[in-house]
Design a protein around this motif. Structure first.
Motif, PDB file in Angstrom:
ATOM      1  N   VAL A   1     -24.710  22.171  83.944  1.00  0.00           N
ATOM      2  CA  VAL A   1     -23.608  22.245  82.988  1.00  0.00           C
ATOM      3  C   VAL A   1     -24.185  22.697  81.665  1.00  0.00           C
ATOM      4  CG1 VAL A   1     -22.202  20.473  84.094  1.00  0.00           C
ATOM      5  CG2 VAL A   1     -23.866  19.826  82.337  1.00  0.00           C
ATOM      6  N   LEU A   2     -23.342  23.317  80.841  1.00  0.00           N
ATOM      7  CA  LEU A   2     -23.791  23.760  79.536  1.00  0.00           C
ATOM      8  C   LEU A   2     -23.828  22.585  78.570  1.00  0.00           C
ATOM      9  CD1 LEU A   2     -21.787  27.081  79.170  1.00  0.00           C
ATOM     10  CD2 LEU A   2     -24.090  26.720  80.067  1.00  0.00           C
ATOM     11  N   ALA A   3     -24.817  22.585  77.717  1.00  0.00           N
ATOM     12  CA  ALA A   3     -24.965  21.510  76.742  1.00  0.00           C
ATOM     13  C   ALA A   3     -23.909  21.641  75.653  1.00  0.00           C
ATOM     14  CB  ALA A   3     -26.359  21.538  76.133  1.00  0.00           C
ATOM     15  N   ASP A   4     -23.326  20.516  75.292  1.00  0.00           N
ATOM     16  CA  ASP A   4     -22.368  20.484  74.193  1.00  0.00           C
ATOM     17  C   ASP A   4     -23.141  20.263  72.899  1.00  0.00           C
ATOM     18  OD1 ASP A   4     -20.392  20.124  72.370  1.00  0.00           O
ATOM     19  OD2 ASP A   4     -19.358  18.512  73.464  1.00  0.00           O
ATOM     20  N   PRO A   5     -23.145  21.239  71.967  1.00  0.00           N
ATOM     21  CA  PRO A   5     -23.937  21.068  70.746  1.00  0.00           C
ATOM     22  C   PRO A   5     -23.496  19.883  69.911  1.00  0.00           C
ATOM     23  CG  PRO A   5     -22.502  22.990  70.601  1.00  0.00           C
ATOM     24  CD  PRO A   5     -22.435  22.515  72.018  1.00  0.00           C
ATOM     25  N   ASN A   6     -22.269  19.389  70.143  1.00  0.00           N
ATOM     26  CA  ASN A   6     -21.776  18.247  69.365  1.00  0.00           C
ATOM     27  C   ASN A   6     -22.006  16.905  70.064  1.00  0.00           C
ATOM     28  OD1 ASN A   6     -20.734  19.977  67.359  1.00  0.00           O
ATOM     29  ND2 ASN A   6     -18.950  20.396  68.660  1.00  0.00           N
ATOM     30  N   ALA A   7     -22.558  16.927  71.282  1.00  0.00           N
ATOM     31  CA  ALA A   7     -22.703  15.709  72.064  1.00  0.00           C
ATOM     32  C   ALA A   7     -24.037  15.021  71.847  1.00  0.00           C
ATOM     33  CB  ALA A   7     -22.511  16.017  73.540  1.00  0.00           C
TER      34      ALA A   7
ATOM     35  N   GLN B   1     -34.191  20.367  72.352  1.00  0.00           N
ATOM     36  CA  GLN B   1     -32.744  20.460  72.170  1.00  0.00           C
ATOM     37  C   GLN B   1     -32.178  21.286  73.331  1.00  0.00           C
ATOM     38  OE1 GLN B   1     -30.774  18.965  69.906  1.00  0.00           O
ATOM     39  NE2 GLN B   1     -29.044  19.773  71.054  1.00  0.00           N
ATOM     40  N   PRO B   2     -31.494  20.667  74.289  1.00  0.00           N
ATOM     41  CA  PRO B   2     -31.116  21.404  75.515  1.00  0.00           C
ATOM     42  C   PRO B   2     -30.003  22.415  75.241  1.00  0.00           C
ATOM     43  CG  PRO B   2     -30.112  19.236  75.513  1.00  0.00           C
ATOM     44  CD  PRO B   2     -31.012  19.273  74.316  1.00  0.00           C
ATOM     45  N   GLU B   3     -30.051  23.503  75.989  1.00  0.00           N
ATOM     46  CA  GLU B   3     -28.951  24.452  76.048  1.00  0.00           C
ATOM     47  C   GLU B   3     -28.188  24.326  77.367  1.00  0.00           C
ATOM     48  OE1 GLU B   3     -30.534  28.320  75.364  1.00  0.00           O
ATOM     49  OE2 GLU B   3     -31.605  27.720  73.546  1.00  0.00           O
ATOM     50  N   ILE B   4     -28.904  23.843  78.402  1.00  0.00           N
ATOM     51  CA  ILE B   4     -28.337  23.645  79.731  1.00  0.00           C
ATOM     52  C   ILE B   4     -28.869  22.315  80.262  1.00  0.00           C
ATOM     53  CG2 ILE B   4     -28.066  24.602  82.057  1.00  0.00           C
ATOM     54  CD1 ILE B   4     -28.891  27.287  80.892  1.00  0.00           C
ATOM     55  N   TRP B   5     -28.032  21.595  80.982  1.00  0.00           N
ATOM     56  CA  TRP B   5     -28.460  20.377  81.703  1.00  0.00           C
ATOM     57  C   TRP B   5     -28.424  20.687  83.194  1.00  0.00           C
ATOM     58  CZ3 TRP B   5     -30.303  16.196  79.143  1.00  0.00           C
ATOM     59  CH2 TRP B   5     -29.959  16.048  77.794  1.00  0.00           C
ATOM     60  N   PHE B   6     -29.572  20.499  83.895  1.00  0.00           N
ATOM     61  CA  PHE B   6     -29.626  20.671  85.347  1.00  0.00           C
ATOM     62  C   PHE B   6     -29.603  19.313  86.032  1.00  0.00           C
ATOM     63  CE2 PHE B   6     -31.084  24.946  84.464  1.00  0.00           C
ATOM     64  CZ  PHE B   6     -30.466  25.658  85.479  1.00  0.00           C
ATOM     65  N   ALA B   7     -29.093  19.328  87.287  1.00  0.00           N
ATOM     66  CA  ALA B   7     -29.043  18.085  88.048  1.00  0.00           C
ATOM     67  C   ALA B   7     -30.431  17.639  88.473  1.00  0.00           C
ATOM     68  CB  ALA B   7     -28.143  18.256  89.271  1.00  0.00           C
ATOM     69  N   THR B   8     -31.273  18.577  88.865  1.00  0.00           N
ATOM     70  CA  THR B   8     -32.636  18.242  89.293  1.00  0.00           C
ATOM     71  C   THR B   8     -33.587  19.308  88.789  1.00  0.00           C
ATOM     72  OG1 THR B   8     -32.516  19.484  91.365  1.00  0.00           O
ATOM     73  CG2 THR B   8     -31.744  17.189  91.413  1.00  0.00           C
ATOM     74  N   ALA B   9     -34.867  18.956  88.765  1.00  0.00           N
ATOM     75  CA  ALA B   9     -35.897  19.932  88.400  1.00  0.00           C
ATOM     76  C   ALA B   9     -35.966  21.049  89.419  1.00  0.00           C
ATOM     77  CB  ALA B   9     -37.260  19.232  88.266  1.00  0.00           C
ATOM     78  N   GLU B  10     -35.688  20.713  90.720  1.00  0.00           N
ATOM     79  CA  GLU B  10     -35.727  21.738  91.756  1.00  0.00           C
ATOM     80  C   GLU B  10     -34.655  22.807  91.500  1.00  0.00           C
ATOM     81  OE1 GLU B  10     -37.759  18.219  93.067  1.00  0.00           O
ATOM     82  OE2 GLU B  10     -35.724  18.512  92.294  1.00  0.00           O
ATOM     83  N   LEU B  11     -33.468  22.352  91.084  1.00  0.00           N
ATOM     84  CA  LEU B  11     -32.412  23.320  90.802  1.00  0.00           C
ATOM     85  C   LEU B  11     -32.767  24.192  89.605  1.00  0.00           C
ATOM     86  CD1 LEU B  11     -29.204  21.185  91.380  1.00  0.00           C
ATOM     87  CD2 LEU B  11     -29.989  23.127  92.722  1.00  0.00           C
TER      88      LEU B  11
ATOM     89  N   TYR C   1     -26.938  14.809  85.246  1.00  0.00           N
ATOM     90  CA  TYR C   1     -27.636  16.035  84.838  1.00  0.00           C
ATOM     91  C   TYR C   1     -28.714  15.677  83.813  1.00  0.00           C
ATOM     92  CZ  TYR C   1     -23.693  18.277  87.068  1.00  0.00           C
ATOM     93  OH  TYR C   1     -22.760  18.684  87.978  1.00  0.00           O
ATOM     94  N   PRO C   2     -29.817  15.120  84.267  1.00  0.00           N
ATOM     95  CA  PRO C   2     -30.825  14.618  83.327  1.00  0.00           C
ATOM     96  C   PRO C   2     -31.844  15.658  82.885  1.00  0.00           C
ATOM     97  CG  PRO C   2     -31.443  14.019  85.554  1.00  0.00           C
ATOM     98  CD  PRO C   2     -30.137  14.747  85.682  1.00  0.00           C
ATOM     99  N   VAL C   3     -31.882  16.847  83.526  1.00  0.00           N
ATOM    100  CA  VAL C   3     -32.956  17.814  83.262  1.00  0.00           C
ATOM    101  C   VAL C   3     -32.517  18.751  82.144  1.00  0.00           C
ATOM    102  CG1 VAL C   3     -34.397  19.634  84.213  1.00  0.00           C
ATOM    103  CG2 VAL C   3     -33.760  17.668  85.630  1.00  0.00           C
ATOM    104  N   LYS C   4     -33.325  18.784  81.072  1.00  0.00           N
ATOM    105  CA  LYS C   4     -33.047  19.685  79.955  1.00  0.00           C
ATOM    106  C   LYS C   4     -33.604  21.086  80.254  1.00  0.00           C
ATOM    107  CE  LYS C   4     -33.371  16.130  76.341  1.00  0.00           C
ATOM    108  NZ  LYS C   4     -34.042  15.764  75.072  1.00  0.00           N
TER     109      LYS C   4
END
Length: 702
Positions: free
Chosen positions: A638-644, A675-685, A652-655
């Motif tokens: 998912v895309l990171a929300d800059p306001n979140a 500062q994440p731009e995208i959150w991934f579900a796993t490092a493998e993904l 989605y713990p992977v930055k």
């Protein structure tokens, strides 16, 4: 004694140096001429100032005249009406008469005076109280001398020379002389004296011709204005002289021709004498149009003309257009003046005029016009430089080589090549569709064995039309590229062609292909839509929703049990693609037909099984849910929300940083600072999508 010897030696040494100075030589020569004429009590009167430079020589002013000097001509005085005439024509600096070669003296006619000058065409200024001071020069002067000069049949000059195109004429008190510069012939008044001029040698050097052309254009007071240097070589045997307002071009074959303003600009814009117009064969003349116009003709074989009007500027008319235009009366005819250069469309050349247009087909040598009735007047018109104008009988009249073989324009056969290529592509597409079991919406994808993309050799079909297995990693890569091609849009770094003879739906899958994201991707590019065809995955329950359709990477409830690894998954286990396209998921109609072997062989009557986009993960890997919990549709990222803030969305713990192409899993060095731009579900993904482990935040690799 010693001092006297030194002074004498210095005088000897300095004397040659002083004598060698041009000003000193000019001063001495002018002073000698003045003293010989009587000095202060002579016709010139007292001095008025010192010697000064003028043109290529020197001059000094006196109360009633001037003395001019060059080492070649000597010092000679001119005064009165002849001096006024001389200086009105530019004198020695801006005129083309040169310097005087004799003192002003009486002519043979009663009460006359004359001075000759140094220009190559032997000019003379002749004066009588009745006619004033008149210049006679070049061919007219040579003919006047042959007929007896001022005491001959023609008498003294009554007017200056005048130009009408290539004709130069001058009136005398007893008749008139006309010389044709192009034909080199004389006509006279009275006509009976013309016979005495046959065989007369006429000065015809380039400088004289250029000077005559300048005079015909108005001299220093005309549009050319002041000369800017002497004539200079141009082309093989030509000369050009520059003036403040234009140029004069000369060759022995074309003569000296004047071009100015927009006519000159147009000529030089297409190469001037070095271009395909050649040298001008006429100077600027009135174009004959209803309003102001000017034109000039050029030496190329197709008879080009540059025609100028204030409304349309300078336009080139040549070849068939010029021939037709001339036949119809030129600018004074029904077509009027040209409005634009000619255009070509295949074999047809067209040009527009103020009164219509003309088109010519070079293949058939035929004209069409607007108004249409003008075409009748062009029937049988011979086009300059057109080899087929004598015969248009077809191939029989075409060129042949020495052995009689056709040597005409065969290059048109090249036009068949694109058509043949198109036919081959259509046949190829039809065959692929037949062998692939129907229309492939991903027909623009790449062949898997394309070396540029590191592909494997294509799978083949056996003699009964059964698809052979494709290596698992290759099928996964192919499927992943198709999925990215259809749904990711700007996320995919390239679009690649597909395997025409491989059925990926029946092949086992293993591995995945990274590359949807990479170091070159930007945060903006990540926002592009990523969906399966005709299906939009619901957003995850947790995490921000920016309206982006994400890749479907989970597995729906009720599907067949998954094997232990993706490599063991038979393609028959995926639902029918049609069900996927409608957004529904149904079990296979024949679940007992499921083949769990790595290689799937489909019975002949059954269409090839379709992929399950929820299981067959190519560029986007799937998420394995807890077996004890119901399986939910989930996205890889998912895309990171800059306001979140820095709090990860649920699941989605992977930055990841799209701009750096890196990812950080919890516990990785630098995770907290990123500062994440995208959150991934796993490092493998994250790694499957082309991201690399990040290391410490802020490092050079980031």
């Amino acid at each position: 004694m010693v001092v006297g010897s030194l002074l004498a030696l210095a005088a000897v040494l300095l004397a040659p140096s002083a004598a060698a100075q041009p000003e000193v030589e000019a001063n001495d020569a002018i002073n000698a001429t003045w003293q010989a004429s009587g000095g202060e009590i002579g016709p010139l009167g007292p001095r008025q100032g010192d010697v000064y430079r003028v043109g290529d020589g020197f001059a000094q002013d006196f109360a009633r005249g001037k003395i001019f000097f060059t080492p070649q001509t000597g010092a000679h005085f001119v005064q009165g009406a002849i001096l006024e005439k001389y200086e009105s024509l530019g004198g020695p600096a801006d005129g083309d008469l040169g310097f005087p070669t004799i003192d002003e003296s009486p002519g043979r006619a009663p009460g006359s005076l004359n001075v000759t000058f140094s220009a190559p065409d032997n000019p003379v200024i002749f004066f009588t109280p009745e006619t004033g001071a008149r210049v006679v020069r070049g061919a007219i002067n040579a003919a006047w001398d042959r007929l007896g000069g001022s005491t001959g049949v023609l008498g003294v000059p009554a007017e200056d020379e005048v130009y009408h195109g290539d004709l130069v004429s001058q009136k005398f008190t007893g008749g008139e002389l006309t010389y044709n510069l192009e034909e080199k012939t004389f006509t006279t008044v009275p006509p009976e004296v013309a016979g005495q001029l046959e065989g007369l040698a006429v000065p015809d050097d380039p400088v004289s011709a250029i000077n005559a052309a300048r005079r015909a254009a108005g001299g220093p007071l005309g549009p050319l204005g002041k000369a800017e240097g002497p004539p200079e070589p141009i082309g093989a045997n030509g000369l050009v002289q520059k003036f403040a307002g234009g140029k004069i071009f000369y060759t022995p074959e074309t003569g000296a021709r004047v071009l100015t303003g927009q006519l000159l600009q147009k000529y030089e814009s297409v190469g001037g004498p070095a271009g395909d117009l050649g040298f001008p064969i006429s100077g600027e003349t009135d174009g004959g149009f209803a309003t102001e116009s000017r034109m000039a003709r050029f030496a190329a074989e197709d008879g080009p003309v540059i025609f100028w009007t204030p409304d349309h500027g300078a336009v080139i008319v040549r070849g068939a257009m010029a021939a037709a235009w001339d036949r119809l009366g030129g600018a004074a005819g029904p077509l009027g003046a040209p409005t634009a250069d000619q255009s070509e469309n295949g074999d047809v050349i067209t040009q527009t005029f103020t009164g219509g247009n003309v088109s010519w087909n070079r293949t058939t040598n035929t004209f069409t016009t607007e108004p249409a009735e003008l075409a009748d007047q062009l029937s049988g018109l011979e086009v300059p430089g057109y080899a087929g104008s004598e015969s248009t009988a077809g191939p029989a009249a075409a060129d042949t080589d020495d052995e009689g073989r056709f040597a005409g324009s065969w290059w048109w056969l090249l036009a068949l090549i694109p058509l043949l290529v198109l036919i081959a592509l259509v046949l190829f597409a039809v065959l692929r569709r037949r062998r692939g079991g129907g229309e492939d919406p991903f027909a623009d994808d790449y062949d898997a064995d394309d070396e540029e993309f590191g592909g494997e050799p294509e799978a083949s079909y056996d003699g009964e039309g059964t698809p052979q297995p494709v290596p698992a990693d290759e099928a996964a890569r192919l499927f992943g590229d198709r999925y990215a091609q259809e749904g990711l849009g700007a996320l995919a770094p390239h679009s690649e062609p597909s395997l025409p003879e491989v059925d990926p739906w029946s092949a086992p899958i293993q591995g995945s292909r990274a590359g949807a994201f990479g170091p070159a991707a930007s945060a903006g590019a990540v926002g592009a839509a990523a969906t399966g065809q005709g299906f939009t995955a619901p957003a995850p329950e947790a995490g921000p929703d920016f309206g982006v359709e994400h890749d479907v990477v989970g597995a729906p409830p009720g599907t067949a049990a998954e094997p232990e690894t993706a490599a063991e998954a038979p393609m028959s286990a995926v639902p029918d693609r049609g069900a996927f396209d409608t957004g529904t998921f149904e079990d296979d109609e024949n679940p007992d037909d499921v083949d769990t072997a790595p290689t799937r062989v489909i019975p002949e009557p059954q269409a090839p099984p379709r992929r399950d986009p929820l299981r067959d993960t190519g560029r986007h890997a799937r998420i394995e849910d807890d077996e004890d919990e119901p399986q939910m549709l989930r996205t890889a990222f998912v895309l990171a929300d800059p306001n979140a803030g820095d709090e990860p969305p649920e699941g989605y713990p992977v930055k990841a940083s799209a701009s750096a192409g890196r990812f950080w899993a919890p516990g990785d060095p630098g995770y907290a600072e990123v500062q994440p731009e995208i959150w991934f579900a796993t490092a493998e993904l994250a790694q499957a999508n082309g991201f690399q482990p990040g290391g410490e935040a802020g490092s050079e690799d980031e």
